[in-house]
Write an enzyme that holds these catalytic residues in place. Structure first.
Site, short mmCIF file in Angstrom:
data_model
loop_
_atom_site.label_atom_id
_atom_site.label_comp_id
_atom_site.label_asym_id
_atom_site.label_seq_id
_atom_site.Cartn_x
_atom_site.Cartn_y
_atom_site.Cartn_z
CG ASP A 174 -2.15 0.74 0.63
OD1 ASP A 174 -2.40 1.64 0.34
OD2 ASP A 174 -3.17 0.37 1.27
CG HIS A 191 -1.28 1.01 -3.39
ND1 HIS A 191 -3.12 1.00 -2.76
CD2 HIS A 191 -1.34 -0.05 -3.78
CE1 HIS A 191 -3.17 -1.01 -3.03
NE2 HIS A 191 -2.36 -1.00 -3.51
#
Ligand SMILES: *[C@@H]1O[C@H](CO)[C@@H](O)[C@H](O)[C@H]1NC(C)=O
Ligand SMILES: *[C@@H]1O[C@H](CO)[C@@H](O)[C@H](O)[C@H]1NC(C)=O
Ligand SMILES: *[C@@H]1O[C@H](CO)[C@@H](O)[C@H](O)[C@H]1NC(C)=O
Ligand SMILES: *[C@@H]1O[C@H](CO)[C@@H](O)[C@H](O)[C@H]1NC(C)=O
Ligand SMILES: *[C@@H]1O[C@H](CO)[C@@H](O)[C@H](O)[C@H]1NC(C)=O
Ligand SMILES: *[C@@H]1O[C@H](CO)[C@@H](O)[C@H](O)[C@H]1NC(C)=O
Ligand SMILES: *[C@@H]1O[C@H](CO)[C@@H](O)[C@H](O)[C@H]1NC(C)=O
Ligand SMILES: *[C@@H]1O[C@H](CO)[C@@H](O)[C@H](O)[C@H]1NC(C)=O
Ligand SMILES: *[C@@H]1O[C@H](CO)[C@@H](O)[C@H](O)[C@H]1NC(C)=O
Length: 460
Positions: free
Chosen positions: A261, A284
């Site tokens: 993430d 991410h």
């Protein structure tokens, strides 16, 4: 402005320290590495960091694990040592510890904490932690322990093979396959910290975000090695490297992050933050937001400088994610939209992209797949004065020939977004394209094509 890690003037506290009675150090004979001399480099926020006086040579607290039981709790011993050596001492955690109960460590003052051993969080019962962790209203978050106070240096020694904080996330990732609302603790929380450094540590397998820096100021993070790995292919969820929240004057640098993430995420009210010299894999991106999640709240993110980042195998690299002007249902425990505020003065510079799905993603339609709806209810949170400069490398074949999207929800919701000196190659070898909408294309030195109204940027 200079960062003063060592005080030039002797503070009164030093006099009282030398008279403090020495604590017995018979337990351990291991060498204590000296506090690293840290400087933000090459950039600083321009704001001063308070100086941190040296700790007393006579005030050292070594912590012994309470037993050898695989289900023990070393939390009380750790807290007792921090109480005892608070106000001018050093706590040494050089053994292997098991933490089986929550720790409120927000009373710290002028203390160094040396972690050359291993800190493990007991994962025998993930529901114990769901019940007993500290809870935050913000995004349904929780944490095993929280660290706060003033003038704290937390460090290890990366060369010793230990110096690790391990969240044993595997069991939590497995449990959320069937229980999406399970509270999974953040591995490390700075909450209400003023003047702290954290450096030379390994962090492994957080059940949730690795770090939150909340309600804090004057924080320098350096030389961390962060990694989340699943042993059986189960999805690792929300393993953000750092999230800053309601914090000012923060520097995060010289670190390696391997997660799934955000590598770093700037949550509401993050101001004057520098992120530099990071190597991120699998993430991410370096993300502003998500912002505007809470209707009636004002989120401000300003004065960010992100410099010299290598990003590989991520969904996104440069990323600004803002919720739409209307409430949207995104995930079972993550919903929102309608919040106000702004993102202002954000620079990303010196960026190497390796096979990321998108090199730049700017959206005001976060958590909502229907762009038409987002344009109907434009975001109440504006994006202003953004510069992306010197970005090169490759993207993955996912969106080939597109390398990114810069989509605002109305022309008056974004201003002065500039992109310069970009060289991104797509796997097909075709001309790289970028999807642009409601942005001033004269400021974008990239090959913008019209928006097709379809995208999948809702990831995380
Ligand atoms: C999921 O976990 C939460 C605690 O975080 C608990 O309150 C809830 O009952 C659990 N749900 C199920 C279906 O087990
Ligand atoms: C930050 O401070 C507020 C106000 O004291 C508190 O409610 C909140 O729990 C703190 N931490 C976080 C992460 O929000
Ligand atoms: C963020 O700052 C704004 C402006 O000062 C304030 O109105 C808002 O309540 C703050 N939000 C949080 C979450 O602290
Ligand atoms: C950029 O960051 C990397 C670490 O990711 C570091 O090795 C390198 O020295 C940095 N480059 C500059 C010019 O600071
Ligand atoms: C926002 O404020 C309005 C007006 O005061 C109120 O009706 C609404 O319930 C509030 N929304 C939230 C999510 O608090
Ligand atoms: C923009 O942010 C950078 C990085 O924090 C800071 O150095 C600079 O002074 C800011 N510029 C303005 C106009 O505030
Ligand atoms: C927090 O989780 C609950 C379900 O557990 C959900 O209803 C709520 O929308 C979540 N809050 C936010 C802010 O996402
Ligand atoms: C998207 O939103 C628009 C406007 O509200 C609506 O007319 C349309 O049906 C929505 N599309 C989908 C696929 O839900
Ligand atoms: C690349 O261009 C060729 C020739 O125009 C085209 O056939 C192909 O579909 C393109 N590939 C991608 C991924 O856009």
């Amino acid at each position: 402005m200079r960062f003063t890690n060592i005080c030039s003037t002797v503070l009164p506290i030093l006099t009282t320290l030398t008279t403090a009675s020495p604590s017995p150090s018979s337990y351990s004979t291991s060498k204590i590495p000296p506090r690293p001399n840290l400087t933000p480099s090459p950039y600083t926020t321009g704001l001063e960091f308070p100086c941190s006086p040296p700790r007393s040579a006579h005030k050292k607290c070594f912590v012994a694990p309470v037993s050898t039981s695989a289900d023990r709790d070393d939390a009380p011993a750790i807290k007792a040592a921090l109480k005892k050596c608070n106000n001018g001492g050093t706590v040494v955690l050089d053994k292997s510890y098991l933490v089986s109960s929550p720790l409120d460590l927000t009373f710290l003052r002028h203390v160094d904490v040396v972690i050359t051993g291993e800190i493990h969080f007991n994962a025998k019962d993930v529901y114990y932690w769901a019940e007993n962790s500290f809870k935050y209203d913000f995004q349904n978050m929780s944490t095993f322990w929280k660290w706060g106070g003033e003038d704290v240096n937390i460090y290890g020694d990366l060369s010793n093979g230990k110096s690790v904080i391990d969240g044993h996330g595997q069991k939590y990732w497995e449990e959320i396959v069937t229980n999406k609302t399970l509270f999974r603790p953040i591995l490390f929380s700075m909450d209400g910290m003023k003047g702290a450094t954290m450096s030379n540590l390994r962090m492994r397998n957080s059940p949730n975000w690795f770090n939150i820096i909340a309600n804090s100021s004057d924080i320098l993070i350096s030389d961390l090695d962060i990694q989340a790995k699943s042993t059986d292919g189960v999805k690792i969820a929300n393993s953000d490297g750092w999230d800053t929240y309601r914090s000012n004057n923060v520097v995060i640098q010289n670190s390696v992050i391997d997660n799934t993430d955000d590598c770093v995420s700037f949550k509401p009210n993050s101001t004057n933050v520098i992120v530099q010299n990071l190597d991120c894999t699998g993430s991410h991106g370096i993300s502003v937001g998500s912002l505007g999640q809470y209707a009636n709240l004002t989120d401000i993110v300003s004065n960010l400088y992100i410099h010299n980042i290598t990003m590989a195998l991520a969904s996104d690299f440069v990323r600004i994610k803002v919720w739409p002007g209307v409430a949207s249902l995104f995930q079972e425990n993550l919903n929102g939209g309608g919040g106000k505020g702004y993102v202002r003065n954000v620079t990303y510079e010196g960026l190497v992209s390796r096979d990321n799905d998108r090199a730049i993603t700017i959206t005001q339609c976060y958590g909502q797949k229907n762009q038409t709806l987002c344009n109907e209810f434009p975001s109440e949170l504006r994006i202003e004065d953004v510069l992306v400069k010197n970005l090169r490398g490759t993207t993955s074949k996912k969106a080939d020939p597109e390398a990114g999207t810069l989509v605002c929800s109305a022309p008056d919701r974004c201003s002065n977004i500039r992109v310069e000196d970009v060289d991104i190659k797509v796997p097909s070898g075709n001309t790289t394209t970028w999807e642009c909408m409601n942005v001033d294309e004269s400021l974008l030195k990239i090959n913008c094509v019209a928006s097709d109204g379809e995208r999948d940027t809702t990831n995380g």
